[in-house]
Design an enzyme around this catalytic site. Sequence first.
Site, PDB file in Angstrom:
ATOM      1  N   ARG A   1      42.218  37.165  25.473  1.00 54.48           N
ATOM      2  CA  ARG A   1      42.860  35.848  25.567  1.00 54.48           C
ATOM      3  C   ARG A   1      43.195  35.279  24.180  1.00 54.48           C
ATOM      4  O   ARG A   1      43.244  34.047  24.008  1.00 54.48           O
ATOM      5  CB  ARG A   1      41.989  34.835  26.335  1.00 54.48           C
ATOM      6  CG  ARG A   1      41.678  35.203  27.770  1.00 54.48           C
ATOM      7  CD  ARG A   1      42.792  34.781  28.724  1.00 54.48           C
ATOM      8  NE  ARG A   1      42.411  35.009  30.124  1.00 54.48           N
ATOM      9  CZ  ARG A   1      42.421  34.084  31.073  1.00 54.48           C
ATOM     10  NH1 ARG A   1      42.802  32.854  30.787  1.00 54.48           N
ATOM     11  NH2 ARG A   1      42.064  34.365  32.303  1.00 54.48           N
TER      12      ARG A   1
ATOM     13  N   ARG B   1      46.102  29.286  25.167  1.00 50.42           N
ATOM     14  CA  ARG B   1      45.954  27.846  24.957  1.00 50.42           C
ATOM     15  C   ARG B   1      45.216  27.447  23.689  1.00 50.42           C
ATOM     16  O   ARG B   1      45.282  26.311  23.264  1.00 50.42           O
ATOM     17  CB  ARG B   1      45.277  27.222  26.176  1.00 50.42           C
ATOM     18  CG  ARG B   1      46.143  27.227  27.424  1.00 50.42           C
ATOM     19  CD  ARG B   1      45.308  27.108  28.669  1.00 50.42           C
ATOM     20  NE  ARG B   1      44.449  28.292  28.809  1.00 50.42           N
ATOM     21  CZ  ARG B   1      43.602  28.457  29.817  1.00 50.42           C
ATOM     22  NH1 ARG B   1      43.485  27.533  30.759  1.00 50.42           N
ATOM     23  NH2 ARG B   1      42.857  29.546  29.895  1.00 50.42           N
TER      24      ARG B   1
ATOM     25  N   ASP C   1      49.407  38.628  32.996  1.00 53.63           N
ATOM     26  CA  ASP C   1      48.247  38.166  33.734  1.00 53.63           C
ATOM     27  C   ASP C   1      47.930  39.164  34.823  1.00 53.63           C
ATOM     28  O   ASP C   1      48.808  39.948  35.228  1.00 53.63           O
ATOM     29  CB  ASP C   1      48.476  36.767  34.318  1.00 53.63           C
ATOM     30  CG  ASP C   1      47.153  36.200  34.779  1.00 53.63           C
ATOM     31  OD1 ASP C   1      46.376  35.727  33.951  1.00 53.63           O
ATOM     32  OD2 ASP C   1      46.869  36.315  35.984  1.00 53.63           O
TER      33      ASP C   1
ATOM     34  N   TYR D   1      40.729  38.559  44.571  1.00 52.91           N
ATOM     35  CA  TYR D   1      41.651  37.411  44.617  1.00 52.91           C
ATOM     36  C   TYR D   1      42.442  37.401  45.919  1.00 52.91           C
ATOM     37  O   TYR D   1      42.612  36.382  46.580  1.00 52.91           O
ATOM     38  CB  TYR D   1      42.625  37.457  43.436  1.00 52.91           C
ATOM     39  CG  TYR D   1      42.103  36.779  42.189  1.00 52.91           C
ATOM     40  CD1 TYR D   1      41.638  37.526  41.119  1.00 52.91           C
ATOM     41  CD2 TYR D   1      42.061  35.396  42.097  1.00 52.91           C
ATOM     42  CE1 TYR D   1      41.142  36.912  39.984  1.00 52.91           C
ATOM     43  CE2 TYR D   1      41.574  34.769  40.969  1.00 52.91           C
ATOM     44  CZ  TYR D   1      41.116  35.535  39.914  1.00 52.91           C
ATOM     45  OH  TYR D   1      40.623  34.928  38.786  1.00 52.91           O
TER      46      TYR D   1
HETATM   47  O1  LIG Z   1      39.367  32.790  37.731  1.00 54.10           O
HETATM   48  C1  LIG Z   1      39.263  32.238  36.607  1.00 54.10           C
HETATM   49  O2  LIG Z   1      38.227  31.805  36.139  1.00 54.10           O
HETATM   50  C2  LIG Z   1      40.509  32.086  35.758  1.00 54.10           C
HETATM   51  C3  LIG Z   1      41.674  32.504  36.571  1.00 54.10           C
HETATM   52  C4  LIG Z   1      42.932  32.672  35.766  1.00 54.10           C
HETATM   53  C5  LIG Z   1      43.622  33.889  35.651  1.00 54.10           C
HETATM   54  N1  LIG Z   1      44.727  33.687  34.946  1.00 54.10           N
HETATM   55  C6  LIG Z   1      44.785  32.369  34.579  1.00 54.10           C
HETATM   56  C7  LIG Z   1      43.660  31.718  35.076  1.00 54.10           C
HETATM   57  C8  LIG Z   1      43.354  30.233  34.896  1.00 54.10           C
HETATM   58  C9  LIG Z   1      42.856  29.928  33.501  1.00 54.10           C
HETATM   59  O3  LIG Z   1      42.570  30.890  32.745  1.00 54.10           O
HETATM   60  O4  LIG Z   1      42.762  28.748  33.214  1.00 54.10           O
HETATM   61  C10 LIG Z   1      45.902  31.780  33.820  1.00 54.10           C
HETATM   62  C11 LIG Z   1      46.066  32.327  32.462  1.00 54.10           C
HETATM   63  N2  LIG Z   1      46.189  33.662  32.171  1.00 54.10           N
HETATM   64  C12 LIG Z   1      46.415  33.758  30.838  1.00 54.10           C
HETATM   65  C13 LIG Z   1      46.432  32.471  30.250  1.00 54.10           C
HETATM   66  C14 LIG Z   1      46.623  32.180  28.817  1.00 54.10           C
HETATM   67  C15 LIG Z   1      45.347  31.512  28.254  1.00 54.10           C
HETATM   68  O5  LIG Z   1      44.257  32.063  28.538  1.00 54.10           O
HETATM   69  O6  LIG Z   1      45.459  30.451  27.664  1.00 54.10           O
HETATM   70  C16 LIG Z   1      46.208  31.572  31.290  1.00 54.10           C
HETATM   71  C17 LIG Z   1      46.215  30.054  31.208  1.00 54.10           C
HETATM   72  C18 LIG Z   1      47.710  29.684  31.294  1.00 54.10           C
HETATM   73  C19 LIG Z   1      47.902  28.217  31.026  1.00 54.10           C
HETATM   74  O7  LIG Z   1      47.335  27.418  31.792  1.00 54.10           O
HETATM   75  O8  LIG Z   1      48.597  27.931  30.041  1.00 54.10           O
HETATM   76  C20 LIG Z   1      46.757  35.023  30.150  1.00 54.10           C
HETATM   77  C21 LIG Z   1      45.809  36.147  30.315  1.00 54.10           C
HETATM   78  N3  LIG Z   1      45.026  36.363  31.410  1.00 54.10           N
HETATM   79  C22 LIG Z   1      44.325  37.513  31.165  1.00 54.10           C
HETATM   80  C23 LIG Z   1      44.681  38.029  29.912  1.00 54.10           C
HETATM   81  C24 LIG Z   1      44.121  39.304  29.298  1.00 54.10           C
HETATM   82  C25 LIG Z   1      42.976  38.969  28.340  1.00 54.10           C
HETATM   83  O9  LIG Z   1      42.042  38.261  28.776  1.00 54.10           O
HETATM   84  O10 LIG Z   1      43.040  39.351  27.178  1.00 54.10           O
HETATM   85  C26 LIG Z   1      45.635  37.189  29.394  1.00 54.10           C
HETATM   86  C27 LIG Z   1      46.463  37.403  28.131  1.00 54.10           C
HETATM   87  C28 LIG Z   1      45.634  37.222  26.890  1.00 54.10           C
HETATM   88  C29 LIG Z   1      46.418  37.543  25.650  1.00 54.10           C
HETATM   89  O11 LIG Z   1      47.595  37.987  25.695  1.00 54.10           O
HETATM   90  O12 LIG Z   1      45.826  37.328  24.572  1.00 54.10           O
HETATM   91  C30 LIG Z   1      43.419  38.174  32.102  1.00 54.10           C
HETATM   92  C31 LIG Z   1      42.988  37.483  33.324  1.00 54.10           C
HETATM   93  N4  LIG Z   1      43.662  36.534  34.066  1.00 54.10           N
HETATM   94  C32 LIG Z   1      42.878  36.202  35.138  1.00 54.10           C
HETATM   95  C33 LIG Z   1      41.727  36.985  35.097  1.00 54.10           C
HETATM   96  C34 LIG Z   1      40.672  36.915  36.179  1.00 54.10           C
HETATM   97  C35 LIG Z   1      39.310  36.678  35.714  1.00 54.10           C
HETATM   98  C36 LIG Z   1      39.157  35.590  34.634  1.00 54.10           C
HETATM   99  O13 LIG Z   1      40.040  34.775  34.401  1.00 54.10           O
HETATM  100  O14 LIG Z   1      38.099  35.605  34.015  1.00 54.10           O
HETATM  101  C37 LIG Z   1      41.793  37.787  33.965  1.00 54.10           C
HETATM  102  C38 LIG Z   1      40.837  38.838  33.480  1.00 54.10           C
HETATM  103  C39 LIG Z   1      39.797  38.215  32.562  1.00 54.10           C
HETATM  104  O15 LIG Z   1      40.113  37.246  31.824  1.00 54.10           O
HETATM  105  O16 LIG Z   1      38.665  38.676  32.639  1.00 54.10           O
HETATM  106  C40 LIG Z   1      43.262  35.215  36.212  1.00 54.10           C
END
Ligand SMILES: O=C(O)CCc1c2[nH]c(c1CC(=O)O)Cc1[nH]c(c(CC(=O)O)c1CCC(=O)O)Cc1[nH]c(c(CC(=O)O)c1CCC(=O)O)Cc1[nH]c(c(CCC(=O)O)c1CC(=O)O)C2
Length: 383
Positions: free
Chosen positions: A37, A41, A86, A174
């Site tokens: 991530r 943000r 994502d 999911y």
């Molecule tokens: O279930 C949750 O707790 C979060 C669900 C959620 C997801 N995308 C989300 C959200 C809402 C949020 O982050 O606010 C929505 C999401 N995904 C992402 C962002 C950008 C950020 O974190 O500010 C956001 C927030 C977007 C915004 O509101 O501006 C982008 C993202 N998701 C993800 C990645 C890969 C990474 O983490 O490096 C990345 C790219 C990171 C990069 O390019 O540097 C992966 C992702 N998305 C998601 C998951 C599911 C599990 C988890 O989040 O822990 C996962 C896997 C993980 O993080 O373990 C689903």
Amino acid sequence: MILSPQHPLASRLTHDSRLVRAYRGERSDTTPVWFMRQAGRSLPEYRELRVGTRMLDACLDPAMAAEITLQPIRRHGVDAGIFFSDIVVPLKLVGVDVEIQPGRGPVFGSSYGDAAGVAELTRIDPATLDEAAGPIAEAVQRTVAELATLTSPGAPTSTPLIGFAGAPFTLAAYLAEGGPSKDHLAARTLMHADPGAWRALMDWTAELTGRFLRTQVLAGASAAQLFDSWAGALSLADYETHVVPASAAALAHVHDVEYEVPGATDAAGAPVRRAVPVVHFGVGTGELLGAMTSVGVDAVGVDYRVPLDVASARVGGGVPLQGNLDPALLAAPWPVLERAVRDVLGRGRVAPAHVFNLGHGVPPETDPTVLTRVVELVHEAGR
Ligand SMILES: O=C(O)CCc1c2[nH]c(c1CC(=O)O)Cc1[nH]c(c(CC(=O)O)c1CCC(=O)O)Cc1[nH]c(c(CC(=O)O)c1CCC(=O)O)Cc1[nH]c(c(CCC(=O)O)c1CC(=O)O)C2
């Protein structure tokens, strides 16, 4: 599929980078570092760019996805980019009704937690992803082309890009729930209540995940990460029985994409070829680490709960590790954070090679200057 140095893609598969060497189990002059991530943000430049654009629209806009991927690399000097996408993007691409609600996460138009729901979902052919993933391939190509111009002083090659996908179980969790959940009861009930429907769901998510990863690797990603973020909700027995086959099937889609290791030849003088490396990460996976290596990966990402020396023993000692600073420490005073970074580096030395990362994603409220300082510390202390 062999990507020889003559292959138009090979010049962009930066397989001689510190990162890819570490995933091959080779240590370099310093420990490579990137952050899950890292794009997103925590960066003001991200928040500014995203104004007026919904999350999934940003992921499917090649110029915007590439720019967002590049932002943390320019700012922090990390050793890899993680493609800005994502885990629900492949679902969106094949027509599943899903949106990402800011601060909450993916929300689906319906849930697929029973045989009828799975039957409805699997009427979608996952092979249609190949056609639909044009914006993803273009975004990766744009990113890799720009990275080739960003080579940092002293680096052996340009910064590699890591592609990623959510693993079959996390996607299924999911889909079964219809959105984020704490304990993934719908998915865990389905796997026992209706093993036939569960298998159909996991076969479907496995093929979709595999095709999504393959799209990114063929477009120029030098490594791939499989996020089974929610696998920690499972017992070892359930993970081995109901998840491992699907994760292995997903990764079979990228095992044949090989490149030639620079300057390496076999006994017959032929170039040594390696498959593009894959890292497997999950949260709460302390009991699953050994089994995670069995799905066909080169390295394992460890969450912040298990010290790397303990994790190394659990995966048999010979597996490159990635991680695992507790993201909470990024908001601690610098002396506390510095001690924790040095502790992670010290424990990472027991593995054949180590890529420094967090134990999960960057918290959105993180001060980005702290991340830049952590990169500098890792590069200096990780020699
Ligand atoms: O279930 C949750 O707790 C979060 C669900 C959620 C997801 N995308 C989300 C959200 C809402 C949020 O982050 O606010 C929505 C999401 N995904 C992402 C962002 C950008 C950020 O974190 O500010 C956001 C927030 C977007 C915004 O509101 O501006 C982008 C993202 N998701 C993800 C990645 C890969 C990474 O983490 O490096 C990345 C790219 C990171 C990069 O390019 O540097 C992966 C992702 N998305 C998601 C998951 C599911 C599990 C988890 O989040 O822990 C996962 C896997 C993980 O993080 O373990 C689903």
